[in-house]
Motif scaffolding. Structure first.
Motif, PDB file in Angstrom:
ATOM      1  N   ALA A 226       0.829  -1.212   0.000  1.00  0.00           N
ATOM      2  CA  ALA A 226       0.000   0.000   0.000  1.00  0.00           C
ATOM      3  C   ALA A 226       0.866   1.267   0.000  1.00  0.00           C
ATOM      4  O   ALA A 226       1.946   1.283   0.606  1.00  0.00           O
ATOM      5  N   THR A 227       0.372   2.299  -0.695  1.00  0.00           N
ATOM      6  CA  THR A 227       1.057   3.592  -0.674  1.00  0.00           C
ATOM      7  C   THR A 227       0.720   4.285   0.656  1.00  0.00           C
ATOM      8  O   THR A 227      -0.185   3.848   1.376  1.00  0.00           O
ATOM      9  N   GLU A 228       1.403   5.390   0.922  1.00  0.00           N
ATOM     10  CA  GLU A 228       1.129   6.118   2.175  1.00  0.00           C
ATOM     11  C   GLU A 228      -0.309   6.604   2.220  1.00  0.00           C
ATOM     12  O   GLU A 228      -0.974   6.567   3.252  1.00  0.00           O
ATOM     13  N   GLU A 229      -0.781   7.060   1.046  1.00  0.00           N
ATOM     14  CA  GLU A 229      -2.176   7.543   0.956  1.00  0.00           C
ATOM     15  C   GLU A 229      -3.163   6.406   1.272  1.00  0.00           C
ATOM     16  O   GLU A 229      -4.130   6.590   2.006  1.00  0.00           O
ATOM     17  N   GLN A 230      -2.879   5.252   0.686  1.00  0.00           N
ATOM     18  CA  GLN A 230      -3.762   4.098   0.913  1.00  0.00           C
ATOM     19  C   GLN A 230      -3.717   3.671   2.379  1.00  0.00           C
ATOM     20  O   GLN A 230      -4.745   3.342   2.973  1.00  0.00           O
ATOM     21  N   LEU A 231      -2.530   3.692   2.957  1.00  0.00           N
ATOM     22  CA  LEU A 231      -2.411   3.310   4.364  1.00  0.00           C
ATOM     23  C   LEU A 231      -3.208   4.260   5.253  1.00  0.00           C
ATOM     24  O   LEU A 231      -3.828   3.828   6.233  1.00  0.00           O
ATOM     25  N   ALA A 232      -3.224   5.554   4.858  1.00  0.00           N
ATOM     26  CA  ALA A 232      -3.994   6.533   5.637  1.00  0.00           C
ATOM     27  C   ALA A 232      -5.480   6.171   5.586  1.00  0.00           C
ATOM     28  O   ALA A 232      -6.196   6.278   6.589  1.00  0.00           O
ATOM     29  N   GLU A 233      -5.955   5.720   4.419  1.00  0.00           N
ATOM     30  CA  GLU A 233      -7.362   5.292   4.292  1.00  0.00           C
ATOM     31  C   GLU A 233      -7.610   4.048   5.149  1.00  0.00           C
ATOM     32  O   GLU A 233      -8.657   3.929   5.796  1.00  0.00           O
ATOM     33  N   ALA A 234      -6.632   3.131   5.130  1.00  0.00           N
ATOM     34  CA  ALA A 234      -6.774   1.903   5.926  1.00  0.00           C
ATOM     35  C   ALA A 234      -6.869   2.252   7.415  1.00  0.00           C
ATOM     36  O   ALA A 234      -7.663   1.656   8.142  1.00  0.00           O
ATOM     37  N   VAL A 235      -6.076   3.216   7.839  1.00  0.00           N
ATOM     38  CA  VAL A 235      -6.096   3.621   9.258  1.00  0.00           C
ATOM     39  C   VAL A 235      -7.482   4.164   9.617  1.00  0.00           C
ATOM     40  O   VAL A 235      -8.040   3.843  10.670  1.00  0.00           O
ATOM     41  N   LYS A 236      -8.067   4.960   8.692  1.00  0.00           N
ATOM     42  CA  LYS A 236      -9.416   5.508   8.949  1.00  0.00           C
ATOM     43  C   LYS A 236     -10.421   4.375   9.145  1.00  0.00           C
ATOM     44  O   LYS A 236     -11.305   4.449   9.997  1.00  0.00           O
ATOM     45  N   MET A 237     -10.279   3.333   8.314  1.00  0.00           N
ATOM     46  CA  MET A 237     -11.213   2.208   8.420  1.00  0.00           C
ATOM     47  C   MET A 237     -11.006   1.469   9.744  1.00  0.00           C
ATOM     48  O   MET A 237     -11.967   1.119  10.426  1.00  0.00           O
ATOM     49  N   VAL A 238      -9.761   1.293  10.103  1.00  0.00           N
ATOM     50  CA  VAL A 238      -9.464   0.585  11.357  1.00  0.00           C
ATOM     51  C   VAL A 238      -9.993   1.393  12.549  1.00  0.00           C
ATOM     52  O   VAL A 238     -10.468   0.820  13.534  1.00  0.00           O
ATOM     53  N   GLN A 239      -9.976   2.733  12.427  1.00  0.00           N
ATOM     54  CA  GLN A 239     -10.543   3.561  13.511  1.00  0.00           C
ATOM     55  C   GLN A 239     -12.044   3.285  13.655  1.00  0.00           C
ATOM     56  O   GLN A 239     -12.578   3.225  14.758  1.00  0.00           O
TER      57      GLN A 239
END
Ligand SMILES: NC(=O)c1ccc[n+]([C@@H]2O[C@H](COP(=O)([O-])OP(=O)(O)OC[C@H]3O[C@@H](n4cnc5c(N)ncnc54)[C@H](OP(=O)(O)O)[C@@H]3O)[C@@H](O)[C@H]2O)c1
Length: 269
Positions: free
Chosen positions: A207-220
């Motif tokens: 995952a790119t940094e941008e994608q990881l940021a989206e993943a973090v939002k989902m995990v939240q």
């Protein structure tokens, strides 16, 4: 000798099924994979001496699946447990909401069709082709590894926007499980869908940094849903919990056609 057939056994949760089930040499464990030589080499290295048979089986290849059934029939008269684990977990659509994905209509259509073809159609063919062997098995359990991401109430309550093609395909497969159950419950075959939880199988590795940021939002959001959630579990933890659910699942206890988690209920994380 209890017999198990697991699709998508090359890696991740599928390989862990091979590992845990083959710990008991009384089990006949068959893994269906797309790349037989690579998985055979992995089994020889990581699980030497186990009662594991690797057979070629791309679930989108109907004739290939027929051959796989014939290969399994040479090993055992009946299949006790058929575990439909193989799936496409598309990285392309894993991070963005459906409206954003729809800005690339061709790619979205391709992703939707591919997810449906593997995660739904492939499994439907798998079930119909293996049914005669399952009928001759003792346990008669057909398990689909599904996902809590297909729970409509969960999606709507917690606004889980990413991974629409995947979620839609898994929801479609949940309906297929119920349809198979509706037809074959009378023959004593249990069809059930089990979500494995969020499991670390390396999906976010590229995952790119941008994608990881989206993943973090989902995990939240996952943490809002399940305040005790503290990240993905290991394949070992997940498969051990799933096997416990499989052992206790029973038509008589109301599990026919059900969609449950690795806890055996509707708690997805
Ligand atoms: N990991 C999670 O957090 C999570 C959460 C919810 C549900 N699940 C479900 O759990 C199951 C396993 O997930 P995972 O994380 O272990 O996935 P994974 O690491 O991506 O592995 C997917 C497996 O499916 C196989 N596969 C893909 N397309 C196939 C095809 N056309 N025919 C046959 N095999 C095919 C892959 O084989 P190749 O090696 O040949 O590509 C691989 O063995 C899937 O059903 C997934 O949807 C996982």
């Amino acid at each position: 000798m209890p017999s198990y057939v697991i699709t998508g056994a090359s890696r991740g949760i599928g390989f862990e099924f091979l590992r845990q089930l083959s710990a008991d040499n009384a089990n006949l464990v068959v893994g269906l994979v797309r790349d037989k030589p690579t998985t055979e080499a992995k089994v020889a290295k990581e699980l030497p001496g186990r009662n594991i048979h690797i057979i070629e089986g791309d679930i989108t290849d109907y004739d290939g699946l027929k051959k796989a059934v014939a290969e399994v029939a040479k090993l055992t008269d009946g299949v006790d447990y058929l575990i439909a684990n193989a799936a496409v977990v598309s990285p392309w659509s894993a991070y963005d909401g459906i409206g954003d994905l729809a800005q690339s209509p061709k790619e979205l259509e391709k992703d939707l069709v591919e997810s449906f073809k593997v995660n739904v159609v492939g499994n439907i063919h798998l079930f119909s082709l293996f049914l005669p062997l399952v009928m001759k098995g003792n346990a008669k359990k057909v398990i689909t590894i599904t996902s809590g991401m297909a729970d409509i109430e969960f999606i709507s309550t917690y606004d889980i926007a990413p991974a629409a093609p995947y979620s839609i395909s898994k929801a479609g497969m949940n309906a297929a499980v119920a349809k198979f159950s509706a037809q074959y419950k009378k023959d004593g075959i249990l069809f059930i869908g089990i979500s494995p939880g969020m499991v670390d199988t390396g999906h976010y590795g590229n995952a790119t940094e941008e994608q990881l940021a989206e993943a973090v939002k989902m995990v939240q959001k996952f943490s809002t849903y399940a305040p005790f959630f503290n990240g993905p579990i290991t394949p070992e933890e997940s498969v051990s919990a799933i096997l416990d659910v499989i052992t206790h699942a029973d038509i008589k206890k109301g599990h026919a056609g059900a969609f449950v988690s690795h806890y055996g209920n509707k708690q997805w994380l």
